[in-house]
Write a protein that holds these residues in place. Sequence first.
Motif, PDB file in Angstrom:
ATOM      1  N   GLU B 101     -39.466  21.388  14.280  1.00 21.40           N
ATOM      2  CA  GLU B 101     -38.805  22.567  14.837  1.00 21.40           C
ATOM      3  C   GLU B 101     -37.307  22.392  14.982  1.00 21.40           C
ATOM      4  O   GLU B 101     -36.524  23.294  14.666  1.00 21.40           O
ATOM      5  CB  GLU B 101     -39.442  22.941  16.178  1.00 21.40           C
ATOM      6  N   GLU B 102     -36.919  21.208  15.469  1.00 20.39           N
ATOM      7  CA  GLU B 102     -35.486  20.947  15.650  1.00 20.39           C
ATOM      8  C   GLU B 102     -34.745  20.976  14.313  1.00 20.39           C
ATOM      9  O   GLU B 102     -33.682  21.603  14.194  1.00 20.39           O
ATOM     10  CB  GLU B 102     -35.315  19.585  16.334  1.00 20.39           C
ATOM     11  N   ASP B 103     -35.301  20.315  13.318  1.00 17.26           N
ATOM     12  CA  ASP B 103     -34.670  20.284  11.989  1.00 17.26           C
ATOM     13  C   ASP B 103     -34.544  21.698  11.423  1.00 17.26           C
ATOM     14  O   ASP B 103     -33.494  22.085  10.906  1.00 17.26           O
ATOM     15  CB  ASP B 103     -35.531  19.480  10.990  1.00 17.26           C
ATOM     16  N   PHE B 104     -35.656  22.437  11.513  1.00 17.09           N
ATOM     17  CA  PHE B 104     -35.674  23.754  10.891  1.00 17.09           C
ATOM     18  C   PHE B 104     -34.662  24.682  11.571  1.00 17.09           C
ATOM     19  O   PHE B 104     -33.909  25.403  10.897  1.00 17.09           O
ATOM     20  CB  PHE B 104     -37.080  24.359  10.925  1.00 17.09           C
ATOM     21  N   ALA B 105     -34.640  24.624  12.908  1.00 20.14           N
ATOM     22  CA  ALA B 105     -33.698  25.473  13.650  1.00 20.14           C
ATOM     23  C   ALA B 105     -32.256  25.099  13.293  1.00 20.14           C
ATOM     24  O   ALA B 105     -31.405  25.971  13.077  1.00 20.14           O
ATOM     25  CB  ALA B 105     -33.933  25.325  15.152  1.00 20.14           C
ATOM     26  N   TRP B 106     -31.996  23.803  13.207  1.00 19.24           N
ATOM     27  CA  TRP B 106     -30.648  23.328  12.869  1.00 19.24           C
ATOM     28  C   TRP B 106     -30.232  23.812  11.473  1.00 19.24           C
ATOM     29  O   TRP B 106     -29.140  24.330  11.263  1.00 19.24           O
ATOM     30  CB  TRP B 106     -30.620  21.794  12.938  1.00 19.24           C
TER      31      TRP B 106
END
Lengths: 126, 349
Positions: B101-106
């Motif tokens: 989730e963090e990677d995708f949001a970034w």
Amino acid sequence: MNVPEDLFYAKSHEWIRPDGETGTVGITDHAQNELTDVVYVELPEIGAQVKAGQQVCVVESVKAASDIYTPVSGTITEVNAALTSDPALINTAPFGEGWIFRIQVKAREEIDALLTPAQYGQEIGG
Amino acid sequence: MVDFGGWSMPVQYTGILDEHRAVRTDLGVFDISHMGQFFASGPGARAWLNLLLTNNVERLDVGECQYTFLLTEQGGVIDDLIVYRIEESRYMLVVNAAKIEEDFAWMQGHLGPDVEFVNESDSVAGIAVQGPKSAQLFDAFFDGRFSRPARNEILTVTIDEATYYIARTGYTGEDGFEVFCPSDRAVKSWQDILSRGEQFGIKPCGLGARDTLRLEVCYPLNGSDLSSDTTPLEAGLSIFVDLQKPEFIGRAKLTEQREQGVKRRLVPFKMTGKSPPPRSHYPVYKNGVQITESTSGTLSPSLNIGIGMAYIPTEFARIGEEIEIEIRGKRFPAVIEKKPLLRTNGGSA
């Protein structure tokens, strides 16, 4: 899971086999299975005076270090030195050659207050 | 079973030591469906990825992959991942489960023009086959229908009308393949691999063996050895950072760090005598003073001795330097070693 009929059990997965004034302590088949391959055992000190529920030694598997608690109060009289060179005995013979220490039992009532094989069997969902 | 990034996963099937040995001598198979898969496609995909990732995406031909990092502006590691060029203008990124989730949001937050970017983590399953007999299994499995991808290459094939990506990559240091397929094909693929692999001694392997195998060859684990407080240069992974590229997020900080020199380096160590196995977050001493703490540690099943990694101040981060690891209040001697701690035949980062 193997839960021998002639032993008493602690909720923290140790067993004790009373023999007159002393008792032999180890960890259960269920516990060794959860721990995975045991690779190091830090044995308790002979002569140490311990209270029921006190952490007395550490068993380390590949994955993690786990504290081992004495099920009863008393004085540690003997430790299983074979575990130093062959810690996996805890996996292969948890109720036999994989015993961890012997303790001079201070109060027999503490043993009677432990879990019966049936109770422990229920505790681990077996 | 343990919780791992929201997935319920086995630490072991038959035993960590047993599974570890199977991968080093024969074959092991890992369920890696927890890992995330993103797809970036369109005419702007390559230029956009090159702005976000440290390695040079332009060096990839179709069917090739590279290990790379996603960094913060400060040069800290958000995630380490592999980017595969699966078509002319289509890339697959395989990221860590806990970071999906963090990677995708970034990445979405920094989306460039002419790029379609999707998170397919839920619909894609992954299976890793690892071990010296991996190539033999591939040949037995496909019986000449496909030729094996070379190391760091990826093959796209259609099996029963579903798309499978088969990459020659892994996280154990051994030769092997990582297979990505639609999640509704995962169970059948797993069972087929296990039954075809039986003749080669294949064993299903859990998270426990995955950790001991990767640590012996000093592959970092994000969240333990890498974090937003550490840079790829400090982690000794600068070959996956192309500072010649005109721009990427984190470049300025890394360039500065390269010029000034890193103050600490991630190095592997080995216990020198009998000791309990080291673990992460154990204090590390030099000359009686605590200098850092370990980031990883275990008993090495192959070497039969405690091993680990730690960020050591540069002045002491030399091969052969003696250090001490504190384990439950007692210090045990260790020595800084060369990477990898174990030499294997199929190693790639």
